[in-house]
Design an enzyme around this catalytic site. Structure first.
Site, PDB file in Angstrom:
ATOM      1  N   GLY A 167      39.741 -27.045  16.389  1.00 49.10           N
ATOM      2  CA  GLY A 167      39.866 -25.681  15.757  1.00 49.10           C
ATOM      3  C   GLY A 167      39.307 -25.518  14.398  1.00 49.10           C
ATOM      4  O   GLY A 167      38.662 -24.708  13.992  1.00 49.10           O
ATOM      5  N   GLU A 192      43.370 -27.544   8.327  1.00 53.09           N
ATOM      6  CA  GLU A 192      43.679 -27.086   9.506  1.00 53.09           C
ATOM      7  C   GLU A 192      43.240 -25.786   9.834  1.00 53.09           C
ATOM      8  O   GLU A 192      42.835 -25.034   8.753  1.00 53.09           O
ATOM      9  CB  GLU A 192      45.178 -27.146   9.539  1.00 53.09           C
ATOM     10  CG  GLU A 192      45.894 -28.180  10.077  1.00 53.09           C
ATOM     11  CD  GLU A 192      45.977 -27.948  11.761  1.00 53.09           C
ATOM     12  OE1 GLU A 192      45.088 -27.184  12.209  1.00 53.09           O
ATOM     13  OE2 GLU A 192      46.882 -28.653  12.340  1.00 53.09           O
ATOM     14  N   ASP A 193      43.229 -25.092  11.039  1.00 55.22           N
ATOM     15  CA  ASP A 193      42.718 -23.898  11.299  1.00 55.22           C
ATOM     16  C   ASP A 193      43.872 -23.046  11.141  1.00 55.22           C
ATOM     17  O   ASP A 193      43.835 -22.007  10.436  1.00 55.22           O
ATOM     18  CB  ASP A 193      42.298 -23.828  12.647  1.00 55.22           C
ATOM     19  CG  ASP A 193      43.066 -24.546  13.735  1.00 55.22           C
ATOM     20  OD1 ASP A 193      44.063 -25.120  13.497  1.00 55.22           O
ATOM     21  OD2 ASP A 193      42.907 -24.462  14.910  1.00 55.22           O
ATOM     22  N   ASP A 204      51.313 -22.678  12.922  1.00 52.16           N
ATOM     23  CA  ASP A 204      52.153 -21.674  13.431  1.00 52.16           C
ATOM     24  C   ASP A 204      53.516 -22.219  13.376  1.00 52.16           C
ATOM     25  O   ASP A 204      54.124 -21.941  12.701  1.00 52.16           O
ATOM     26  CB  ASP A 204      51.515 -21.816  15.151  1.00 52.16           C
ATOM     27  CG  ASP A 204      52.225 -20.891  16.032  1.00 52.16           C
ATOM     28  OD1 ASP A 204      53.089 -20.035  15.517  1.00 52.16           O
ATOM     29  OD2 ASP A 204      52.116 -21.122  17.083  1.00 52.16           O
ATOM     30  N   LYS A 244      51.115 -18.614   9.925  1.00 49.33           N
ATOM     31  CA  LYS A 244      52.032 -17.603  10.588  1.00 49.33           C
ATOM     32  C   LYS A 244      53.442 -17.904   9.959  1.00 49.33           C
ATOM     33  O   LYS A 244      54.088 -18.653  10.580  1.00 49.33           O
ATOM     34  CB  LYS A 244      51.975 -17.806  12.301  1.00 49.33           C
ATOM     35  CG  LYS A 244      50.905 -17.330  12.915  1.00 49.33           C
ATOM     36  CD  LYS A 244      51.107 -17.557  14.503  1.00 49.33           C
ATOM     37  CE  LYS A 244      49.664 -17.304  15.022  1.00 49.33           C
ATOM     38  NZ  LYS A 244      50.013 -17.826  16.522  1.00 49.33           N
ATOM     39  N   PHE A 266      48.791 -14.485  19.246  1.00 53.19           N
ATOM     40  CA  PHE A 266      47.668 -15.286  19.400  1.00 53.19           C
ATOM     41  C   PHE A 266      46.512 -15.049  18.809  1.00 53.19           C
ATOM     42  O   PHE A 266      45.797 -13.926  19.677  1.00 53.19           O
ATOM     43  CB  PHE A 266      47.920 -15.864  20.889  1.00 53.19           C
ATOM     44  CG  PHE A 266      47.081 -17.070  21.146  1.00 53.19           C
ATOM     45  CD1 PHE A 266      47.783 -18.398  20.933  1.00 53.19           C
ATOM     46  CD2 PHE A 266      45.971 -17.102  21.927  1.00 53.19           C
ATOM     47  CE1 PHE A 266      46.926 -19.454  21.260  1.00 53.19           C
ATOM     48  CE2 PHE A 266      45.227 -18.165  22.062  1.00 53.19           C
ATOM     49  CZ  PHE A 266      45.769 -19.532  21.782  1.00 53.19           C
ATOM     50  N   VAL A 267      45.690 -15.668  18.171  1.00 51.40           N
ATOM     51  CA  VAL A 267      44.408 -15.398  17.894  1.00 51.40           C
ATOM     52  C   VAL A 267      43.342 -16.407  18.090  1.00 51.40           C
ATOM     53  O   VAL A 267      43.675 -17.380  18.316  1.00 51.40           O
ATOM     54  CB  VAL A 267      44.535 -15.056  15.979  1.00 51.40           C
ATOM     55  CG1 VAL A 267      45.083 -13.945  15.590  1.00 51.40           C
ATOM     56  CG2 VAL A 267      44.834 -16.366  15.496  1.00 51.40           C
ATOM     57  N   ASP A 293      40.309 -21.192  19.735  1.00 50.92           N
ATOM     58  CA  ASP A 293      40.279 -21.032  21.159  1.00 50.92           C
ATOM     59  C   ASP A 293      41.221 -20.405  22.127  1.00 50.92           C
ATOM     60  O   ASP A 293      42.484 -20.603  21.638  1.00 50.92           O
ATOM     61  CB  ASP A 293      39.709 -22.382  21.840  1.00 50.92           C
ATOM     62  CG  ASP A 293      40.749 -23.136  22.191  1.00 50.92           C
ATOM     63  OD1 ASP A 293      41.743 -23.323  21.312  1.00 50.92           O
ATOM     64  OD2 ASP A 293      41.023 -23.507  23.314  1.00 50.92           O
ATOM     65  N   ARG A 350      35.623 -19.665  20.452  1.00 50.38           N
ATOM     66  CA  ARG A 350      35.485 -20.569  19.318  1.00 50.38           C
ATOM     67  C   ARG A 350      34.220 -20.074  18.257  1.00 50.38           C
ATOM     68  O   ARG A 350      34.258 -20.259  17.192  1.00 50.38           O
ATOM     69  CB  ARG A 350      35.451 -21.936  19.330  1.00 50.38           C
ATOM     70  CG  ARG A 350      36.677 -22.644  20.051  1.00 50.38           C
ATOM     71  CD  ARG A 350      36.430 -24.359  19.863  1.00 50.38           C
ATOM     72  NE  ARG A 350      37.313 -25.161  20.825  1.00 50.38           N
ATOM     73  CZ  ARG A 350      38.602 -25.443  20.463  1.00 50.38           C
ATOM     74  NH1 ARG A 350      39.026 -24.923  19.371  1.00 50.38           N
ATOM     75  NH2 ARG A 350      39.353 -25.938  21.244  1.00 50.38           N
TER      76      ARG A 350
HETATM   77  P1  5GP Z   1      51.872 -25.723  15.339  1.00 51.22           P
HETATM   78  O1  5GP Z   1      51.984 -26.968  15.695  1.00 51.22           O
HETATM   79  O2  5GP Z   1      51.811 -25.509  13.880  1.00 51.22           O
HETATM   80  O3  5GP Z   1      52.641 -24.837  16.329  1.00 51.22           O
HETATM   81  O4  5GP Z   1      50.507 -25.345  16.214  1.00 51.22           O
HETATM   82  C1  5GP Z   1      49.334 -25.779  15.668  1.00 51.22           C
HETATM   83  C2  5GP Z   1      48.098 -25.730  16.737  1.00 51.22           C
HETATM   84  O5  5GP Z   1      48.387 -24.884  17.541  1.00 51.22           O
HETATM   85  C3  5GP Z   1      47.092 -25.080  15.736  1.00 51.22           C
HETATM   86  O6  5GP Z   1      46.231 -26.390  15.213  1.00 51.22           O
HETATM   87  C4  5GP Z   1      46.157 -24.542  16.909  1.00 51.22           C
HETATM   88  O7  5GP Z   1      45.270 -25.424  17.602  1.00 51.22           O
HETATM   89  C5  5GP Z   1      47.256 -24.058  17.904  1.00 51.22           C
HETATM   90  N1  5GP Z   1      47.360 -22.633  17.565  1.00 51.22           N
HETATM   91  C6  5GP Z   1      48.492 -21.901  16.804  1.00 51.22           C
HETATM   92  N2  5GP Z   1      48.756 -20.680  16.914  1.00 51.22           N
HETATM   93  C7  5GP Z   1      47.409 -20.388  17.564  1.00 51.22           C
HETATM   94  C8  5GP Z   1      46.740 -19.192  17.674  1.00 51.22           C
HETATM   95  O8  5GP Z   1      47.191 -18.177  17.416  1.00 51.22           O
HETATM   96  N3  5GP Z   1      45.645 -19.015  18.427  1.00 51.22           N
HETATM   97  C9  5GP Z   1      45.265 -20.444  18.708  1.00 51.22           C
HETATM   98  N4  5GP Z   1      43.880 -20.240  19.395  1.00 51.22           N
HETATM   99  N5  5GP Z   1      45.607 -21.609  18.549  1.00 51.22           N
HETATM  100  C10 5GP Z   1      46.522 -21.625  17.869  1.00 51.22           C
END
Ligand code: 5GP
Length: 179
Positions: free
Chosen positions: A43, A98-99, A102, A130, A151-152, A158, A164
C-alpha cells in the site's frame, strides 16, 4: 472519477500538496541526519515514492511486506513478515512509511519487531489515519489526513489488488463489495 467509486475523499491535488508539506516537515526535523525510510508494502509504495522526492535530508529506502490474517477489509492483528528488510537498522534513524492506520494492530506488531533491532530513533509517517477506529494507541508523528471510518481505495490502497493506480483516494460503491 472511476465508475466503481461512490465518492472522492481526497483529490490528486490535495494529496500532492499534503505530501509536499510532510516532506518539508520531515526535512526540517531531521536536517542533515540520514533517514532510513521503511515502506510497508504494498500500500505505501506510491506514497513513499512521492514523499521521498519531497525530503531534502539524506535518505535510504527499504521495504517490508507483512500479511495480516483476516478478511480483505478488516485486519485481525495477527501479522506475519513476508519480506524482511535488507538493511540493518541498529543505531539508525528509522521512519516507517504507512499508507493507512486503521485499528493500529499491524503497526503495533511491526513497531515492536523493529524496536527490538535497536534503531536510534523510530517514528511513523502515515498518509491516512482513521482516528475513530484505533484499537491500540499508536503514536504517529506525521499524519497526512484524518479520514472517516470508511474503506478507501486509490493512491496505493487496494480492494482485491485493484484501484492502487488511481491518483486520488475514494470510497467504493457498495455493490462492488457485494459482487
Ligand atoms: P490496521 O492493522 O491498522 O487495522 O490495518 C492496516 C492495514 O489494513 C493497512 O496498511 C491497509 O493495508 C489495510 N487497510 C486498513 N484500512 C483500509 C482502507 O480503508 N482501505 C484499504 N484499501 N486498506 C485498508
Amino acid at each position: 472519477m472511476h465508475p466503481d467509486l461512490d465518492h472522492i475523499v481526497l483529490t490528486e491535488d490535495e494529496i500532492k500538496r499534503r505530501v509536499a508539506e510532510l516532506g518539508e516537515q520531515v526535512s526540517r526535523d531531521y536536517g542533515e541526519e540520514s533517514i532510513l525510510l521503511i515502506a510497508v508494502l504494498r500500500g505505501a509504495a506510491l506514497f513513499v515514492a512521492d514523499l521521498a522526492r519531497e525530503i531534502t535530508s539524506p535518505i535510504e529506502i527499504d521495504f517490508m511486506a507483512v500479511s495480516s490474517y483476516g478478511s480483505s477489509t478488516e485486519s485481525s492483528g495477527v501479522v506475519r513478515i513476508i519480506k524482511d528488510l535488507e538493511e540493518l537498522i541498529e543505531g539508525r534513524n528509522v521512519l516507517v512509511v504507512e499508507d493507512i492506520i486503521d485499528t493500529g494492530l499491524t503497526l503495533k506488531y511491526l513497531l515492536k519487531n523493529l524496536a527490538s533491532r535497536k534503531p536510534k530513533t523510530l517514528e511513523i509517517v502515515s498518509l491516512l489515519y482513521k482516528k475513530d477506529k484505533q484499537r491500540v494507541p499508536i503514536s504517529c508523528k506525521y499524519v497526512g489526513f484524518d479520514v472517516p471510518d470508511e474503506f478507501v481505495v486509490g493512491y496505493g490502497l487496494d480492494y482485491a489488488e485493484r484501484y492502487r493506480n488511481l491518483p486520488y483516494i475514494g470510497v467504493l460503491r457498495r455493490e462492488i463489495y457485494a459482487e
